[in-house]
Write a protein that holds these residues in place. Structure first.
Motif, PDB file in Angstrom:
ATOM      1  N   MET A  36       0.844  -1.180   0.000  1.00 20.56           N
ATOM      2  CA  MET A  36       0.000   0.000   0.000  1.00 20.56           C
ATOM      3  C   MET A  36       0.891   1.246   0.000  1.00 20.56           C
ATOM      4  N   THR A  37       0.425   2.288  -0.610  1.00 25.10           N
ATOM      5  CA  THR A  37       1.191   3.524  -0.742  1.00 25.10           C
ATOM      6  C   THR A  37       1.189   4.336   0.543  1.00 25.10           C
ATOM      7  N   THR A  38       2.354   4.838   0.895  1.00 20.26           N
ATOM      8  CA  THR A  38       2.498   5.806   1.968  1.00 20.26           C
ATOM      9  C   THR A  38       2.870   7.139   1.339  1.00 20.26           C
ATOM     10  N   TRP A  39       2.247   8.181   1.836  1.00 21.40           N
ATOM     11  CA  TRP A  39       2.500   9.537   1.353  1.00 21.40           C
ATOM     12  C   TRP A  39       3.387  10.292   2.333  1.00 21.40           C
ATOM     13  N   ILE A  40       4.368  10.977   1.796  1.00 23.26           N
ATOM     14  CA  ILE A  40       5.171  11.913   2.574  1.00 23.26           C
ATOM     15  C   ILE A  40       4.737  13.308   2.133  1.00 23.26           C
ATOM     16  N   ASP A  66       6.183   2.398  -3.592  1.00 21.46           N
ATOM     17  CA  ASP A  66       5.389   2.346  -2.368  1.00 21.46           C
ATOM     18  C   ASP A  66       5.353   3.664  -1.601  1.00 21.46           C
ATOM     19  N   VAL A  67       6.109   4.657  -2.058  1.00 25.28           N
ATOM     20  CA  VAL A  67       6.184   5.951  -1.382  1.00 25.28           C
ATOM     21  C   VAL A  67       5.960   7.063  -2.401  1.00 25.28           C
ATOM     22  N   LYS A  68       5.015   7.925  -2.093  1.00 28.83           N
ATOM     23  CA  LYS A  68       4.727   9.089  -2.936  1.00 28.83           C
ATOM     24  C   LYS A  68       5.000  10.348  -2.125  1.00 28.83           C
ATOM     25  N   THR A  69       5.259  11.429  -2.808  1.00 31.54           N
ATOM     26  CA  THR A  69       5.518  12.698  -2.125  1.00 31.54           C
ATOM     27  C   THR A  69       4.586  13.775  -2.644  1.00 31.54           C
ATOM     28  N   ARG A  70       4.377  14.752  -1.791  1.00 32.18           N
ATOM     29  CA  ARG A  70       3.642  15.950  -2.183  1.00 32.18           C
ATOM     30  C   ARG A  70       4.104  17.078  -1.278  1.00 32.18           C
ATOM     31  N   ARG A  71       3.855  18.282  -1.714  1.00 26.82           N
ATOM     32  CA  ARG A  71       4.208  19.464  -0.928  1.00 26.82           C
ATOM     33  C   ARG A  71       2.937  20.179  -0.504  1.00 26.82           C
ATOM     34  N   VAL A  72       3.030  20.817   0.650  1.00 25.09           N
ATOM     35  CA  VAL A  72       1.945  21.659   1.123  1.00 25.09           C
ATOM     36  C   VAL A  72       2.594  22.892   1.737  1.00 25.09           C
ATOM     37  N   SER A  73       1.939  24.018   1.560  1.00 19.24           N
ATOM     38  CA  SER A  73       2.453  25.244   2.165  1.00 19.24           C
ATOM     39  C   SER A  73       1.826  25.401   3.536  1.00 19.24           C
ATOM     40  N   CYS A  74       2.530  24.933   4.534  1.00 14.50           N
ATOM     41  CA  CYS A  74       2.276  25.080   5.958  1.00 14.50           C
ATOM     42  C   CYS A  74       1.549  23.885   6.552  1.00 14.50           C
ATOM     43  N   LEU A  75       2.270  23.181   7.403  1.00 13.07           N
ATOM     44  CA  LEU A  75       1.693  22.128   8.238  1.00 13.07           C
ATOM     45  C   LEU A  75       1.427  22.653   9.645  1.00 13.07           C
ATOM     46  N   MET A  76       1.600  23.942   9.847  1.00 12.76           N
ATOM     47  CA  MET A  76       1.337  24.630  11.116  1.00 12.76           C
ATOM     48  C   MET A  76       2.179  24.083  12.269  1.00 12.76           C
ATOM     49  N   GLY A  77       3.385  23.692  11.970  1.00 14.47           N
ATOM     50  CA  GLY A  77       4.312  23.221  12.997  1.00 14.47           C
ATOM     51  C   GLY A  77       5.555  24.083  13.041  1.00 14.47           C
ATOM     52  N   CYS A  78       5.357  25.366  12.914  1.00 12.54           N
ATOM     53  CA  CYS A  78       6.474  26.297  12.744  1.00 12.54           C
ATOM     54  C   CYS A  78       7.551  26.164  13.819  1.00 12.54           C
ATOM     55  N   ASN A  79       7.174  25.860  15.031  1.00 13.31           N
ATOM     56  CA  ASN A  79       8.173  25.696  16.090  1.00 13.31           C
ATOM     57  C   ASN A  79       8.966  24.407  15.944  1.00 13.31           C
ATOM     58  N   HIS A  80       8.545  23.545  15.018  1.00 15.54           N
ATOM     59  CA  HIS A  80       9.202  22.262  14.813  1.00 15.54           C
ATOM     60  C   HIS A  80       9.815  22.147  13.421  1.00 15.54           C
ATOM     61  N   GLY A  81       9.899  23.225  12.639  1.00 13.77           N
ATOM     62  CA  GLY A  81      10.359  23.146  11.255  1.00 13.77           C
ATOM     63  C   GLY A  81      11.751  22.541  11.150  1.00 13.77           C
ATOM     64  N   CYS A  82      11.964  21.770  10.162  1.00 13.42           N
ATOM     65  CA  CYS A  82      11.208  21.372   8.987  1.00 13.42           C
ATOM     66  C   CYS A  82      10.289  20.182   9.303  1.00 13.42           C
ATOM     67  N   TYR A 123      11.880   5.521   6.491  1.00  9.77           N
ATOM     68  CA  TYR A 123      10.799   5.309   7.451  1.00  9.77           C
ATOM     69  C   TYR A 123       9.456   5.165   6.715  1.00  9.77           C
ATOM     70  N   ALA A 124       9.217   5.988   5.714  1.00  4.92           N
ATOM     71  CA  ALA A 124       7.968   5.914   4.955  1.00  4.92           C
ATOM     72  C   ALA A 124       7.817   4.553   4.274  1.00  4.92           C
ATOM     73  N   ALA A 125       8.904   3.993   3.793  1.00  4.68           N
ATOM     74  CA  ALA A 125       8.850   2.667   3.171  1.00  4.68           C
ATOM     75  C   ALA A 125       8.475   1.602   4.208  1.00  4.68           C
ATOM     76  N   LEU A 126       8.997   1.731   5.423  1.00  3.58           N
ATOM     77  CA  LEU A 126       8.630   0.803   6.497  1.00  3.58           C
ATOM     78  C   LEU A 126       7.161   0.979   6.884  1.00  3.58           C
ATOM     79  N   HIS A 127       6.701   2.215   6.887  1.00  2.00           N
ATOM     80  CA  HIS A 127       5.294   2.520   7.143  1.00  2.00           C
ATOM     81  C   HIS A 127       4.422   1.865   6.073  1.00  2.00           C
ATOM     82  N   ALA A 128       4.839   1.935   4.830  1.00  2.00           N
ATOM     83  CA  ALA A 128       4.083   1.332   3.732  1.00  2.00           C
ATOM     84  C   ALA A 128       3.987  -0.185   3.892  1.00  2.00           C
TER      85      ALA A 128
END
Length: 126
Positions: free
Chosen positions: A1-5, A42-58, A88-93
């Protein structure tokens, strides 16, 4: 199954403004993660502008349908971090539930977990 990063491409580390870099740290990390995952089915990627975790970036989110989801942060925008995230994402998948035993975690993700989310219910009555 696919895991998304999902990579936050607007993240900035604490020293970003003082560094004089034009490209945000999240953009750099996204490019590195995309390159590391490019030959994986098994691993796909996408970008998003802001995960609202600014104190934890990246920040990145690791998600798969019907599985536990994770937010990880405090990464340096570096090749080693990208490789560990994709590993890690591959292990998650591979995992039926999305949970990966600690002993299997790549060293580069240890200490970077911020949150864990249960999968969404598959039935409205759940």
């Amino acid at each position: 199954m696919t895991t998304w990063i999902t990579v936050c491409d607007t993240c900035k580390t604490e020293d970003w403004e003082a560094s004089g870099r034009e490209q945000k740290d999240g953009e750099v990390l996204a490019e590195l993660v995309e390159a590391c995952a490019s030959d994986r089915a098994d691993v796909k990627t996408r970008r998003v502008s802001c995960l609202m975790g600014c104190n934890h970036g990246c920040n990145v989110a690791i998600q798969g349908e019907g599985k536990l989801a994770y937010t990880l942060g405090r990464f340096d925008p570096a090749e080693e971090a990208a490789e560990a995230i994709v590993e890690y994402a591959a292990l998650h998948a591979e995992s039926k539930s999305g949970q990966v035993p600690f002993r299997q975690w790549p060293q580069g993700v240890k200490g970077h977990f911020v949150t864990r989310h249960p999968p969404l219910p598959t039935d409205e009555a759940e």
